[in-house]
Write an enzyme that holds these catalytic residues in place. Structure first.
Site, PDB file in Angstrom:
ATOM      1  N   HIS A 232    -101.470  45.732 -22.255  1.00  0.00           N
ATOM      2  CA  HIS A 232    -101.878  47.046 -22.777  1.00  0.00           C
ATOM      3  C   HIS A 232    -102.915  46.854 -23.870  1.00  0.00           C
ATOM      4  O   HIS A 232    -103.088  45.751 -24.383  1.00  0.00           O
ATOM      5  CB  HIS A 232    -100.663  47.785 -23.355  1.00  0.00           C
ATOM      6  CG  HIS A 232    -100.096  47.117 -24.577  1.00  0.00           C
ATOM      7  ND1 HIS A 232     -99.261  46.020 -24.518  1.00  0.00           N
ATOM      8  CD2 HIS A 232    -100.276  47.350 -25.903  1.00  0.00           C
ATOM      9  CE1 HIS A 232     -98.938  45.630 -25.730  1.00  0.00           C
ATOM     10  NE2 HIS A 232     -99.548  46.414 -26.603  1.00  0.00           N
ATOM     11  N   ASP A 234    -103.837  48.674 -27.692  1.00  0.00           N
ATOM     12  CA  ASP A 234    -103.170  49.548 -28.661  1.00  0.00           C
ATOM     13  C   ASP A 234    -104.033  50.785 -28.887  1.00  0.00           C
ATOM     14  O   ASP A 234    -105.256  50.708 -28.880  1.00  0.00           O
ATOM     15  CB  ASP A 234    -102.949  48.807 -29.987  1.00  0.00           C
ATOM     16  CG  ASP A 234    -101.934  47.677 -29.853  1.00  0.00           C
ATOM     17  OD1 ASP A 234    -101.162  47.673 -28.876  1.00  0.00           O
ATOM     18  OD2 ASP A 234    -101.918  46.796 -30.734  1.00  0.00           O
ATOM     19  N   HIS A 289    -103.790  42.913 -24.280  1.00  0.00           N
ATOM     20  CA  HIS A 289    -102.871  41.835 -24.670  1.00  0.00           C
ATOM     21  C   HIS A 289    -101.484  42.092 -24.101  1.00  0.00           C
ATOM     22  O   HIS A 289    -101.170  43.199 -23.659  1.00  0.00           O
ATOM     23  CB  HIS A 289    -102.832  41.683 -26.194  1.00  0.00           C
ATOM     24  CG  HIS A 289    -102.439  42.939 -26.936  1.00  0.00           C
ATOM     25  ND1 HIS A 289    -103.304  44.002 -27.113  1.00  0.00           N
ATOM     26  CD2 HIS A 289    -101.284  43.308 -27.520  1.00  0.00           C
ATOM     27  CE1 HIS A 289    -102.693  44.963 -27.784  1.00  0.00           C
ATOM     28  NE2 HIS A 289    -101.453  44.573 -28.049  1.00  0.00           N
ATOM     29  N   ARG A 299     -88.039  35.280 -29.430  1.00  0.00           N
ATOM     30  CA  ARG A 299     -89.258  35.555 -30.173  1.00  0.00           C
ATOM     31  C   ARG A 299     -89.152  36.915 -30.846  1.00  0.00           C
ATOM     32  O   ARG A 299     -88.597  37.859 -30.275  1.00  0.00           O
ATOM     33  CB  ARG A 299     -90.449  35.526 -29.213  1.00  0.00           C
ATOM     34  CG  ARG A 299     -91.743  35.842 -29.850  1.00  0.00           C
ATOM     35  CD  ARG A 299     -92.925  35.389 -28.983  1.00  0.00           C
ATOM     36  NE  ARG A 299     -94.120  35.714 -29.720  1.00  0.00           N
ATOM     37  CZ  ARG A 299     -94.758  36.878 -29.653  1.00  0.00           C
ATOM     38  NH1 ARG A 299     -94.353  37.811 -28.823  1.00  0.00           N
ATOM     39  NH2 ARG A 299     -95.811  37.105 -30.408  1.00  0.00           N
TER      40      ARG A 299
HETATM   41  C1  LIG Z   1     -98.435  54.907 -32.853  1.00  0.00           C
HETATM   42  C2  LIG Z   1     -98.072  54.547 -31.649  1.00  0.00           C
HETATM   43  C3  LIG Z   1     -98.742  53.468 -30.875  1.00  0.00           C
HETATM   44  C4  LIG Z   1     -97.761  53.186 -29.755  1.00  0.00           C
HETATM   45  C5  LIG Z   1     -97.269  54.589 -29.457  1.00  0.00           C
HETATM   46  C6  LIG Z   1     -96.929  55.104 -30.877  1.00  0.00           C
HETATM   47  C7  LIG Z   1     -95.633  54.436 -31.353  1.00  0.00           C
HETATM   48  C8  LIG Z   1     -95.341  53.092 -30.662  1.00  0.00           C
HETATM   49  C9  LIG Z   1     -96.598  52.279 -30.287  1.00  0.00           C
HETATM   50  C10 LIG Z   1     -96.360  51.243 -29.186  1.00  0.00           C
HETATM   51  C11 LIG Z   1     -95.825  49.886 -29.683  1.00  0.00           C
HETATM   52  C12 LIG Z   1     -95.646  48.926 -28.485  1.00  0.00           C
HETATM   53  C13 LIG Z   1     -96.857  48.941 -27.545  1.00  0.00           C
HETATM   54  C14 LIG Z   1     -97.304  50.386 -27.250  1.00  0.00           C
HETATM   55  C15 LIG Z   1     -98.408  50.403 -26.197  1.00  0.00           C
HETATM   56  C16 LIG Z   1     -96.081  51.210 -26.908  1.00  0.00           C
HETATM   57  O1  LIG Z   1     -95.587  51.381 -25.827  1.00  0.00           O
HETATM   58  O2  LIG Z   1     -95.561  51.743 -28.103  1.00  0.00           O
HETATM   59  C17 LIG Z   1     -97.722  51.039 -28.551  1.00  0.00           C
HETATM   60  C18 LIG Z   1     -98.300  52.467 -28.509  1.00  0.00           C
HETATM   61  C19 LIG Z   1     -99.824  52.467 -28.393  1.00  0.00           C
HETATM   62  O3  LIG Z   1    -100.515  51.728 -29.102  1.00  0.00           O
HETATM   63  O4  LIG Z   1    -100.313  53.232 -27.570  1.00  0.00           O
HETATM   64  O1  LIG Z   2     -95.049  40.821 -29.514  1.00  0.00           O
HETATM   65  C1  LIG Z   2     -96.258  40.696 -29.467  1.00  0.00           C
HETATM   66  O2  LIG Z   2     -96.823  39.629 -29.698  1.00  0.00           O
HETATM   67  C2  LIG Z   2     -97.130  41.861 -29.076  1.00  0.00           C
HETATM   68  C3  LIG Z   2     -96.599  43.175 -29.570  1.00  0.00           C
HETATM   69  C4  LIG Z   2     -97.526  44.297 -29.255  1.00  0.00           C
HETATM   70  O3  LIG Z   2     -98.513  44.144 -28.590  1.00  0.00           O
HETATM   71  C5  LIG Z   2     -97.228  45.650 -29.777  1.00  0.00           C
HETATM   72  O4  LIG Z   2     -96.150  45.853 -30.366  1.00  0.00           O
HETATM   73  O5  LIG Z   2     -98.101  46.532 -29.599  1.00  0.00           O
HETATM   74 FE   LIG Z   3     -99.874  45.858 -28.690  1.00  0.00          FE
END
Ligand SMILES: C=C1C[C@]23C[C@H]1CC[C@H]2[C@@]12CCC[C@@](C)(C(=O)O1)[C@H]2[C@@H]3C(=O)O
Ligand SMILES: O=C(O)CCC(=O)C(=O)O
Ligand SMILES: [Fe+2]
Length: 358
Positions: A232, A234, A289, A299
């Site tokens: 994905h 961010d 990533h 981890r």
């Molecule tokens: C502020 C954010 C950014 C979110 C949504 C919301 C709260 C949680 C974040 C994450 C964290 C884990 C990867 C991701 C892809 C996910 O599934 O939840 C992120 C997402 C994004 O970066 O789009």
């Molecule tokens: O665990 C990791 O190294 C990546 C985590 C991540 O990409 C995320 O929380 O958005």
């Molecule tokens: Fe991420």
């Protein structure tokens, strides 16, 4: 008061089966629902970089006089880098890692007391992007937006206040660091605070907000077929990641494939998010990533996901736009973008892209 991150998915419920999380520790074999193939993710096995190339994201010393250019270069080529001498006390990094470890060690019934709701952002559960994949990810997460007090009280009836203090201090440090990094990266493009209207209007950092994502990737019986967190980008301006001493994070480069980011004790990983890609008019790369898992060591990672307050419209910086360099994207708020991403996932960026007028 602009809408807060906490409310971003109100009216956009998604159903994620948090309560069906397995007890990872008791599984001797990888269930089929966790076995990924290229059918589940096109890039699952994409040209893993031969370990001999040695190419990796740069490790940048923030005290170096040329740090701004090094950061700018890393944002353009990789969309990610590591930083040393970042000024965040080592003790605080250890504290947040300890907090994360003790949270995920809690019995699953306790963690579920703070389960994320279908319309919420905060709480325990699988990653939000899980809904876009047919296979399950070998991980569990906990998202924090706003005060974690209510959730933490349910998790740790005794110790919640201490843990809240750690989160508050960590977010405070990360906020300062993220803004410093953003300005250093922009400086390398000749952009300063005066060139970015919303930042110059309130230089006190009140224009920013953030979420903290705690991730746990348990030991896995068949790591080569499992996926910790699927590929994905961010949705942030910048994300700052603190990983424990177990490798797993990989970044994607078109020419190299997946490259593992080695843990460097005391350093932090920074990655460009979609909003910074937009702001830089496509010059900075929002890096794809993912996290892989392994057979012997659990981890942990802590991601600080940073972006603007919800009333701020992000669009390419005017200074980076000209009759030749047209604005690649239309303006979008973080809230709008997160909702687009929640519905369209990896098509979100192309959906706000401007199409050349004929
Ligand atoms: C502020 C954010 C950014 C979110 C949504 C919301 C709260 C949680 C974040 C994450 C964290 C884990 C990867 C991701 C892809 C996910 O599934 O939840 C992120 C997402 C994004 O970066 O789009
Ligand atoms: O665990 C990791 O190294 C990546 C985590 C991540 O990409 C995320 O929380 O958005
Ligand atoms: Fe991420």
């Amino acid at each position: 008061m602009p809408a807060m991150l906490t409310d971003v998915f109100r009216g956009h419920p998604i159903h994620l089966p948090h309560s069906h999380q397995p007890d990872f520790t008791s599984l001797r074999e990888l269930p089929d629902s966790y076995k990924w193939t290229p059918k589940d993710d096109l890039l699952f096995a994409a040209a893993p970089s031969p370990p001999t190339t040695g190419e990796n994201i740069p490790l940048i010393d923030l005290d170096h006089p040329d740090a701004a250019n090094q950061i700018g270069h890393a944002c353009r080529t990789w969309g990610a880098f590591q930083i040393a001498n970042h000024g965040v006390p080592l003790g605080l990094l250890q504290d947040i890692e300890f907090l994360t470890g003790s949270l995920f060690r809690l019995p699953v019934q306790r963690k579920l007391k703070a389960a994320r709701s279908e319309t919420g952002v905060s709480g325990y559960g699988v990653a939000r992007i899980a809904s876009f994949f047919n296979k399950k990810m070998w991980s569990e997460g906990f998202t924090i937006t706003g005060s974690p007090l209510n959730d933490f009280r349910k998790l740790w009836p005794q110790l919640h206040l201490n843990y809240c203090d750690i989160v508050e201090e960590y977010e405070e440090q990360m906020k300062k660091l993220a803004s410093k990094l953003m300005w250093l990266a922009l400086k390398s493009l000749g952009v300063s605070e005066e060139d970015v209207e919303w930042a110059s209007l309130n230089s006190d950092l009140n224009w920013a907000q953030a979420a903290l994502q705690l991730n746990h990737y348990p030991v896995c019986p068949e790591p080569d077929r499992a996926m910790g967190l699927a590929a994905h980008t961010d949705s942030t301006l910048l994300t700052i990641l603190c990983q424990n001493n177990t490798a797993g994070l990989q970044v994607f480069r078109d020419d190299l494939g997946w490259v593992t980011v080695p843990p460097v004790p005391g350093s932090l990983v920074v990655n460009v998010g979609d909003l910074f890609h937009i702001l830089s008019n496509g010059l900075f790369k929002s890096v794809l990533h993912r996290a892989r898992v392994n057979q012997t060591r659990a981890r942990l990672s802590v991601a600080f996901l940073w972006g603007p307050q919800s009333d701020i419209k992000i669009s390419p910086v005017p200074k980076l736009v000209s009759p030749v360099e047209l604005p690649l994207y239309r303006s979008v708020t973080w809230t709008e973008y997160l909702r687009t991403k929640a519905t369209h996932f990896n098509k979100a960026l192309s959906m706000i892209r401007n199409h050349r007028e004929e």
